[in-house]
Motif scaffolding. Structure first.
Motif, PDB file in Angstrom:
ATOM      1  N   LEU A 263      53.561 -19.633  80.083  1.00 38.78           N
ATOM      2  CA  LEU A 263      53.550 -19.123  78.708  1.00 38.78           C
ATOM      3  C   LEU A 263      54.891 -19.413  78.045  1.00 38.78           C
ATOM      4  CD1 LEU A 263      51.895 -15.958  77.397  1.00 38.78           C
ATOM      5  CD2 LEU A 263      54.279 -16.337  76.816  1.00 38.78           C
ATOM      6  N   THR A 264      54.838 -19.978  76.838  1.00 44.07           N
ATOM      7  CA  THR A 264      56.053 -20.402  76.141  1.00 44.07           C
ATOM      8  C   THR A 264      56.467 -19.435  75.047  1.00 44.07           C
ATOM      9  OG1 THR A 264      55.522 -22.721  76.575  1.00 44.07           O
ATOM     10  CG2 THR A 264      57.113 -22.270  74.828  1.00 44.07           C
ATOM     11  N   GLN A 265      55.488 -18.952  74.270  1.00 41.25           N
ATOM     12  CA  GLN A 265      55.836 -18.102  73.132  1.00 41.25           C
ATOM     13  C   GLN A 265      54.686 -17.152  72.810  1.00 41.25           C
ATOM     14  OE1 GLN A 265      57.026 -20.274  69.660  1.00 41.25           O
ATOM     15  NE2 GLN A 265      57.675 -18.464  68.514  1.00 41.25           N
ATOM     16  N   VAL A 266      55.040 -15.907  72.457  1.00 44.76           N
ATOM     17  CA  VAL A 266      54.104 -14.910  71.943  1.00 44.76           C
ATOM     18  C   VAL A 266      54.584 -14.537  70.554  1.00 44.76           C
ATOM     19  CG1 VAL A 266      53.057 -12.649  72.293  1.00 44.76           C
ATOM     20  CG2 VAL A 266      53.650 -14.053  74.268  1.00 44.76           C
ATOM     21  N   PHE A 267      53.718 -14.603  69.559  1.00 48.80           N
ATOM     22  CA  PHE A 267      54.170 -14.585  68.176  1.00 48.80           C
ATOM     23  C   PHE A 267      54.292 -13.188  67.577  1.00 48.80           C
ATOM     24  CE2 PHE A 267      52.660 -18.887  68.782  1.00 48.80           C
ATOM     25  CZ  PHE A 267      53.626 -19.636  68.131  1.00 48.80           C
ATOM     26  N   SER A 268      53.484 -12.208  67.951  1.00 46.62           N
ATOM     27  CA  SER A 268      53.577 -10.902  67.286  1.00 46.62           C
ATOM     28  C   SER A 268      53.359  -9.732  68.226  1.00 46.62           C
ATOM     29  CB  SER A 268      52.580 -10.823  66.128  1.00 46.62           C
ATOM     30  OG  SER A 268      51.254 -11.036  66.574  1.00 46.62           O
ATOM     31  N   PHE A 269      53.374  -9.927  69.528  1.00 49.85           N
ATOM     32  CA  PHE A 269      53.302  -8.855  70.511  1.00 49.85           C
ATOM     33  C   PHE A 269      54.495  -8.969  71.453  1.00 49.85           C
ATOM     34  CE2 PHE A 269      48.333  -8.550  70.561  1.00 49.85           C
ATOM     35  CZ  PHE A 269      48.366  -7.999  69.293  1.00 49.85           C
ATOM     36  N   ASN A 270      54.788  -7.871  72.131  1.00 51.58           N
ATOM     37  CA  ASN A 270      55.699  -7.932  73.268  1.00 51.58           C
ATOM     38  C   ASN A 270      54.942  -8.470  74.481  1.00 51.58           C
ATOM     39  OD1 ASN A 270      58.258  -6.846  72.314  1.00 51.58           O
ATOM     40  ND2 ASN A 270      57.195  -4.895  72.093  1.00 51.58           N
ATOM     41  N   TYR A 271      55.681  -9.058  75.394  1.00 52.80           N
ATOM     42  CA  TYR A 271      55.054  -9.605  76.607  1.00 52.80           C
ATOM     43  C   TYR A 271      55.985  -9.438  77.793  1.00 52.80           C
ATOM     44  CZ  TYR A 271      53.327 -12.888  80.090  1.00 52.80           C
ATOM     45  OH  TYR A 271      52.887 -13.443  81.266  1.00 52.80           O
ATOM     46  N   ALA A 272      55.391  -9.116  78.940  1.00 49.93           N
ATOM     47  CA  ALA A 272      56.146  -9.067  80.198  1.00 49.93           C
ATOM     48  C   ALA A 272      55.215  -9.495  81.323  1.00 49.93           C
ATOM     49  CB  ALA A 272      56.678  -7.664  80.460  1.00 49.93           C
ATOM     50  N   PRO A 273      55.668 -10.375  82.210  1.00 55.20           N
ATOM     51  CA  PRO A 273      54.823 -10.761  83.354  1.00 55.20           C
ATOM     52  C   PRO A 273      54.706  -9.631  84.357  1.00 55.20           C
ATOM     53  CG  PRO A 273      56.989 -11.761  83.530  1.00 55.20           C
ATOM     54  CD  PRO A 273      56.954 -11.075  82.197  1.00 55.20           C
ATOM     55  N   LEU A 274      53.569  -9.589  85.037  1.00 52.00           N
ATOM     56  CA  LEU A 274      53.341  -8.613  86.101  1.00 52.00           C
ATOM     57  C   LEU A 274      53.212  -9.382  87.414  1.00 52.00           C
ATOM     58  CD1 LEU A 274      50.715  -6.269  84.399  1.00 52.00           C
ATOM     59  CD2 LEU A 274      53.145  -5.825  84.698  1.00 52.00           C
ATOM     60  N   ASN A 275      54.309  -9.513  88.120  1.00 57.15           N
ATOM     61  CA  ASN A 275      54.286 -10.222  89.398  1.00 57.15           C
ATOM     62  C   ASN A 275      53.808  -9.248  90.474  1.00 57.15           C
ATOM     63  OD1 ASN A 275      55.326 -12.483  88.109  1.00 57.15           O
ATOM     64  ND2 ASN A 275      57.441 -11.880  88.517  1.00 57.15           N
ATOM     65  N   ARG A 276      52.513  -9.205  90.656  1.00 56.16           N
ATOM     66  CA  ARG A 276      51.915  -8.192  91.535  1.00 56.16           C
ATOM     67  C   ARG A 276      52.381  -8.325  92.966  1.00 56.16           C
ATOM     68  NH1 ARG A 276      46.029  -9.761  91.184  1.00 56.16           N
ATOM     69  NH2 ARG A 276      46.973 -11.819  91.049  1.00 56.16           N
ATOM     70  N   TYR A 277      52.430  -9.567  93.461  1.00 52.24           N
ATOM     71  CA  TYR A 277      52.747  -9.788  94.864  1.00 52.24           C
ATOM     72  C   TYR A 277      53.942 -10.718  95.035  1.00 52.24           C
ATOM     73  CZ  TYR A 277      48.093  -7.777  95.168  1.00 52.24           C
ATOM     74  OH  TYR A 277      47.007  -6.950  95.033  1.00 52.24           O
ATOM     75  N   GLY A 278      54.782 -10.812  93.982  1.00 56.11           N
ATOM     76  CA  GLY A 278      56.023 -11.566  94.098  1.00 56.11           C
ATOM     77  C   GLY A 278      55.889 -13.039  93.813  1.00 56.11           C
ATOM     78  N   TYR A 279      55.013 -13.725  94.520  1.00 58.69           N
ATOM     79  CA  TYR A 279      54.913 -15.177  94.394  1.00 58.69           C
ATOM     80  C   TYR A 279      53.764 -15.594  93.482  1.00 58.69           C
ATOM     81  CZ  TYR A 279      51.308 -14.341  97.894  1.00 58.69           C
ATOM     82  OH  TYR A 279      50.216 -13.853  98.565  1.00 58.69           O
ATOM     83  N   ILE A 280      52.965 -14.647  92.987  1.00 52.45           N
ATOM     84  CA  ILE A 280      51.853 -14.969  92.086  1.00 52.45           C
ATOM     85  C   ILE A 280      52.208 -14.497  90.686  1.00 52.45           C
ATOM     86  CG2 ILE A 280      49.410 -14.606  91.590  1.00 52.45           C
ATOM     87  CD1 ILE A 280      48.945 -14.117  94.531  1.00 52.45           C
ATOM     88  N   ASN A 281      52.238 -15.427  89.737  1.00 53.38           N
ATOM     89  CA  ASN A 281      52.587 -15.088  88.362  1.00 53.38           C
ATOM     90  C   ASN A 281      51.446 -15.507  87.439  1.00 53.38           C
ATOM     91  OD1 ASN A 281      53.865 -14.413  86.007  1.00 53.38           O
ATOM     92  ND2 ASN A 281      55.280 -16.152  86.018  1.00 53.38           N
ATOM     93  N   ASP A 282      50.319 -14.813  87.554  1.00 51.28           N
ATOM     94  CA  ASP A 282      49.163 -15.138  86.726  1.00 51.28           C
ATOM     95  C   ASP A 282      48.686 -13.943  85.914  1.00 51.28           C
ATOM     96  OD1 ASP A 282      48.178 -13.547  88.703  1.00 51.28           O
ATOM     97  OD2 ASP A 282      46.581 -14.902  89.352  1.00 51.28           O
ATOM     98  N   THR A 283      49.485 -12.869  85.861  1.00 52.65           N
ATOM     99  CA  THR A 283      49.099 -11.660  85.149  1.00 52.65           C
ATOM    100  C   THR A 283      50.221 -11.244  84.218  1.00 52.65           C
ATOM    101  OG1 THR A 283      47.875 -10.981  87.120  1.00 52.65           O
ATOM    102  CG2 THR A 283      48.178  -9.338  85.408  1.00 52.65           C
ATOM    103  N   GLY A 284      49.879 -10.890  82.993  1.00 52.44           N
ATOM    104  CA  GLY A 284      50.875 -10.477  82.025  1.00 52.44           C
ATOM    105  C   GLY A 284      50.401  -9.299  81.201  1.00 52.44           C
ATOM    106  N   MET A 285      51.356  -8.588  80.635  1.00 53.06           N
ATOM    107  CA  MET A 285      51.089  -7.399  79.831  1.00 53.06           C
ATOM    108  C   MET A 285      51.552  -7.632  78.406  1.00 53.06           C
ATOM    109  SD  MET A 285      52.567  -3.568  80.483  1.00 53.06           S
ATOM    110  CE  MET A 285      52.653  -2.355  79.176  1.00 53.06           C
ATOM    111  N   PHE A 286      50.685  -7.327  77.446  1.00 55.95           N
ATOM    112  CA  PHE A 286      50.989  -7.443  76.031  1.00 55.95           C
ATOM    113  C   PHE A 286      50.939  -6.053  75.398  1.00 55.95           C
ATOM    114  CE2 PHE A 286      49.098 -11.390  77.424  1.00 55.95           C
ATOM    115  CZ  PHE A 286      49.819 -12.380  76.787  1.00 55.95           C
ATOM    116  N   TRP A 287      51.869  -5.780  74.490  1.00 55.87           N
ATOM    117  CA  TRP A 287      51.831  -4.532  73.734  1.00 55.87           C
ATOM    118  C   TRP A 287      52.517  -4.729  72.386  1.00 55.87           C
ATOM    119  CZ3 TRP A 287      55.198  -5.518  77.671  1.00 55.87           C
ATOM    120  CH2 TRP A 287      56.553  -5.256  77.468  1.00 55.87           C
ATOM    121  N   GLY A 288      52.368  -3.737  71.508  1.00 54.30           N
ATOM    122  CA  GLY A 288      52.804  -3.890  70.126  1.00 54.30           C
ATOM    123  C   GLY A 288      54.301  -3.737  69.940  1.00 54.30           C
ATOM    124  N   LEU A 289      54.782  -4.253  68.821  1.00 51.47           N
ATOM    125  CA  LEU A 289      56.181  -4.110  68.450  1.00 51.47           C
ATOM    126  C   LEU A 289      56.390  -2.745  67.802  1.00 51.47           C
ATOM    127  CD1 LEU A 289      56.697  -7.632  66.808  1.00 51.47           C
ATOM    128  CD2 LEU A 289      57.269  -6.953  69.154  1.00 51.47           C
TER     129      LEU A 289
END
Length: 431
Positions: A321-347
């Motif tokens: 993921l390169t850019q999120v235009f109007s939400f906050n974003y943070a990755p959720l590294n559930r098991y450390g080496y897997i980065n396929d889940t992210g969390m979006f929420w409002g500003l």
């Protein structure tokens, strides 16, 4: 290949639908709410106790009206005084003849947080948020609540005994028994001195979506730039019109406000899916090295605003993921080496509140992702998310075989055949 992907989708959907019902969320395997009891002082029949409620969940938060903690005393304990919280009922305190009666004489007291703006002499650290607990990712400064109380016995028993039968007062949570752990330690004098509690107990509360609601609370619809078909939410995702336990309002009608404030059943705008929340994922554009998707969250709930909402998305390309235009974003590294889940929420102060159903009852953003060589493809529905959760509850996804598909090469060839025939006839006529 398509059948294999369908079976994989089915397997993960089965696992994700079964696990949360047993209090385990595969996207947040260590998430829980922990209630910690610290015995700070025990003297002359009075025990000073500090209770802390920690929300150790990455994205699931406690919404208004907040937590309402309950337990059962094992003896004849009473709460003489409280700071940072209060009991909803004083109870029968006729046994006491003192001029100052206990704060609560209930055998099973219900404790609620104080409201913001409470007088300073009644506050404690991390109190007075109306029972609201933020998730750890969304706002780490508001994920804990604390209150203190002086506990005494009405009889001769002065030794503190930990209560049992804990409930959090939030739908979906079930709590275990108290477990004695290492005493908590506290720093004083700028970190030069450490003190510790006389004893510490932990009570763990786990969330189950099936306990919180008998039906899902959100659904997902899909569309793509390369296909004119819009895949709607599955019919009856959150219930069917006319079934018991489902209420909807037709367009143009408005329910009586006083009646709806007293009704705990969600009242939604009538639709095929009957869900309070719909999340739409649209594959918008494809560039040489990047691709763009648009997410729209629509509120169908007639009477409810969702404050501090969040989305959790499982997608294999979120690692790029390169850019999120109007939400906050943070990755959720559930098991450390897997980065396929992210969390979006409002500003904050911009789109952190999802308003109730109406023209303003929707929020949207666009995300830009880099195409990973050797991995990226739009085929077999790869561009769509595997799972979406709203406020920690899993949304109903369309079946994988209904995902918008790429144009068939055979159809494209057949579409050009008439042009080739006409062009050949034209050349023959000219010759």
């Amino acid at each position: 290949m398509g059948m294999v992907l369908i079976l994989i989708f089915f397997f993960f959907s089965l696992i994700s639908s079964i696990s949360p019902s047993y209090g385990f969320d595969p996207l947040d395997p260590y998430g829980n709410i922990t209630i910690k009891w610290d015995l700070l002082l025990s003297n002359s029949g009075t025990n000073n106790v500090m209770v802390s409620i920690y929300n150790f969940q990455q994205y699931r938060h406690v919404e208004p009206p907040g937590w309402k903690l309950n337990w059962a005393w094992k003896g004849k304990e009473v709460i003489w005084s409280m700071q940072g919280a209060e009991a909803t009922e004083q109870g029968n305190c006729t046994e006491f003849k003192e001029s100052t009666l206990p704060h609560c004489c209930e055998k099973e007291p219900f404790i609620v947080d104080l409201l913001p703006g409470t007088n300073y002499n009644a506050q404690t650290q991390n109190c007075c948020k109306g029972g609201v607990l933020s998730s750890m990712k969304q706002d780490p400064s508001k994920y804990v609540a604390t209150f203190q109380m002086a506990v005494g016995g009405s009889g001769t028993n002065s030794q503190f005994i930990m209560p049992d039968n804990f409930t959090l007062g939030v739908p979906g949570y079930s709590c275990g028994g108290a477990v004695k752990v290492e005493p908590s330690r506290y720093t004083t004098d700028g970190g030069r001195r450490w003190t510790q509690a006389l004893a510490t107990w932990n009570v763990t509360c786990m969330y189950s979506q099936s306990l919180a609601s008998p039906t899902p609370r959100c659904c997902v619809s899909l569309s793509a730039f390369y296909n004119q078909t819009i895949v709607s939410c599955p019919r009856c995702s959150c219930g069917c019109q006319g079934q018991p336990g489902t209420k909807c309002v037709k367009y143009g009608e408005t329910p009586p406000l006083l009646k709806q404030n007293q009704d705990p059943t969600p009242v939604v705008r009538c639709s095929e899916h009957m869900c309070p929340i719909r999340v739409h994922w649209h594959l918008k554009e494809s560039y040489k090295q990047y691709w763009r998707a648009k997410m729209t969250v629509t509120n169908f709930h007639i009477m409810k605003n969702y404050s501090e909402w969040n989305l959790v998305v499982l997608h294999p390309n979120l690692q790029s993921l390169t850019q999120v235009f109007s939400f906050n974003y943070a990755p959720l590294n559930r098991y450390g080496y897997i980065n396929d889940t992210g969390m979006f929420w409002g500003l904050p102060f911009y789109n952190d509140i999802l308003l109730q159903e109406g023209k303003d009852g929707n929020l949207q953003t666009e995300i830009l992702l880099r195409k990973d060589p050797g991995i990226f493809t739009f085929r077999e529905g790869w561009g769509f998310p595997r799972k979406i959760q709203f406020n920690g509850d899993e949304c109903v996804m369309p079946p994988p075989d209904e995902y918008p598909s790429l144009p068939n090469k055979g159809q494209s060839a057949s579409a050009t055949t008439p042009f080739i025939i006409l062009f050949s006839l034209f050349l023959a006529f000219m010759l």
